[in-house]
Scaffold this motif. Sequence first.
Motif, short mmCIF file in Angstrom:
data_model
loop_
_atom_site.label_atom_id
_atom_site.label_comp_id
_atom_site.label_asym_id
_atom_site.label_seq_id
_atom_site.Cartn_x
_atom_site.Cartn_y
_atom_site.Cartn_z
N TYR A 166 -7.23 5.73 -3.35
CA TYR A 166 -8.48 6.03 -2.63
C TYR A 166 -8.99 4.80 -1.89
CZ TYR A 166 -10.70 3.53 -6.49
OH TYR A 166 -11.06 2.56 -7.41
N PHE A 167 -9.83 5.06 -0.88
CA PHE A 167 -10.57 4.00 -0.20
C PHE A 167 -11.99 4.52 0.04
CE2 PHE A 167 -8.47 6.51 3.05
CZ PHE A 167 -9.43 6.70 4.03
N ILE A 188 0.84 -1.20 0.00
CA ILE A 188 0.00 0.00 0.00
C ILE A 188 0.88 1.25 0.00
CG2 ILE A 188 -1.69 1.31 1.34
CD1 ILE A 188 -2.85 -1.39 2.26
N ASP A 189 1.95 1.22 0.76
CA ASP A 189 2.88 2.35 0.79
C ASP A 189 3.43 2.63 -0.61
OD1 ASP A 189 4.90 4.25 1.73
OD2 ASP A 189 6.32 2.60 1.47
N ARG A 190 3.88 1.59 -1.30
CA ARG A 190 4.41 1.79 -2.66
C ARG A 190 3.33 2.29 -3.61
NH1 ARG A 190 7.13 -3.17 -1.58
NH2 ARG A 190 5.67 -4.31 -2.93
N ARG A 191 2.12 1.80 -3.44
CA ARG A 191 1.02 2.22 -4.31
C ARG A 191 0.77 3.73 -4.16
NH1 ARG A 191 -2.42 -0.80 -7.10
NH2 ARG A 191 -1.55 -2.63 -6.06
N VAL A 192 0.75 4.19 -2.92
CA VAL A 192 0.50 5.62 -2.70
C VAL A 192 1.65 6.45 -3.26
CG1 VAL A 192 0.18 7.40 -0.93
CG2 VAL A 192 -0.97 5.19 -0.69
N ARG A 193 2.88 6.02 -3.03
CA ARG A 193 4.02 6.78 -3.52
C ARG A 193 4.10 6.78 -5.04
NH1 ARG A 193 8.76 4.65 -2.38
NH2 ARG A 193 8.12 2.74 -1.31
N GLY A 221 1.27 -5.67 8.93
CA GLY A 221 1.66 -4.33 9.31
C GLY A 221 0.49 -3.37 9.31
N ALA A 222 0.81 -2.08 9.26
CA ALA A 222 -0.23 -1.05 9.28
C ALA A 222 0.26 0.16 8.51
CB ALA A 222 -0.58 -0.65 10.71
N ILE A 223 -0.68 0.99 8.10
CA ILE A 223 -0.41 2.23 7.38
C ILE A 223 -0.98 3.39 8.19
CG2 ILE A 223 -1.30 3.60 5.44
CD1 ILE A 223 1.06 2.15 4.54
N ARG A 224 -0.20 4.44 8.35
CA ARG A 224 -0.70 5.64 9.00
C ARG A 224 -1.16 6.63 7.94
NH1 ARG A 224 -0.69 6.79 13.95
NH2 ARG A 224 0.99 5.32 14.46
N LEU A 225 -2.41 7.07 8.04
CA LEU A 225 -2.96 8.05 7.11
C LEU A 225 -2.37 9.42 7.44
CD1 LEU A 225 -6.74 7.01 7.31
CD2 LEU A 225 -4.93 6.03 5.85
N LEU A 264 -6.33 9.07 -0.64
CA LEU A 264 -5.18 8.90 0.26
C LEU A 264 -3.96 9.49 -0.44
CD1 LEU A 264 -3.86 7.89 2.79
CD2 LEU A 264 -3.80 5.58 1.81
N LEU A 265 -3.53 10.66 0.03
CA LEU A 265 -2.48 11.43 -0.65
C LEU A 265 -1.08 11.10 -0.12
CD1 LEU A 265 -4.29 14.90 -0.61
CD2 LEU A 265 -4.31 13.18 -2.43
#
Length: 309
Positions: free
Chosen positions: A237-238, A223-228, A276-280, A247-248
């Motif tokens: 987006y979610f 998810i981190d790579r996708r956002v970057r 793991g987890a992602i911080r918005l 999600l910017l």
Amino acid sequence: MAKLRLAFMGTPGFSVPALDAVVRAGHEVEAVYTQPPRPANRGKKETPSPVHIAAEKMGIPVRHPVSLKTPEAQAAFADLRLDAAVVVAYGLILPKAILEIPRYGCLNIHASLLPRWRGAAPIQRAILAGDDETGISIMQMDEGLDTGPVLLEEPVQILHRTTAHDLHDDLAHLGARLIVEALDGLADGSMRPKKQPEDGVTYAEKLKKSEGFIDWRDPASDIDRRVRALTPWPGCYFEQGGERIKLLRALPTFPDRDAPPGTLLDDQGAVACGTGAIRLQRVQRPGRGPVSGEDFLRGLRLSPGTVLG
């Protein structure tokens, strides 16, 4: 250093540093080829491309044919009596008849280390794949999809927090420097193109909006790579409360407890993922401005334990 007669063929902002570089190097740019003006912004006003705007400021004639496959377009190109054409994200296919006109051929600035990531979206695909490096290749074009021999290449590291925006800017300026070196090397005979390796070929498929959907069941690293990779376009987006939330910016984190994917773990925007987890860090609701993850949670009155989606 020999001054060459060039055509420059490019469209987006990525191409502008290269146009500026070849002009500053003293080469004679006889014409700029770019995509025609397109409707843009909320008013849908016809807007010229970044390369078109830059060329007009430099006083260079601008052409935007719909196709280069017609005898008329090819004759007009031949009339320029070119030593070379520089091609950077132009957006039109160059047929064989065009490729064979300039004395040194058509040189493409490609944003990867060929043969990895041939095709339309090499910057984003490199980040999505978790590559440690990418770079610029200066390629002498043939009829294939980024299959021509390479004159020059230089790598660039993809660091832990590198975004597509970061790479876009770094590679645009690197490409501008390397194309000048390649033109000089061709002109003085010191540079010879090398055939691409047959091993390691990958294709950077065109991006689709659907790729921006965030599935909390995926690992946080994915998810981190996708956002970057996909910010600003096509964007990530979610869904929450019937709204599509952009999600910017996000940051992988290590949760202190297990929870189903999509669960809010704290009031600072940590969301459980498949692993793991992602911080918005930066999000945006429809019709509103970007806000921090904490402000987003407060705005929707979301508390730890809530499952997003």
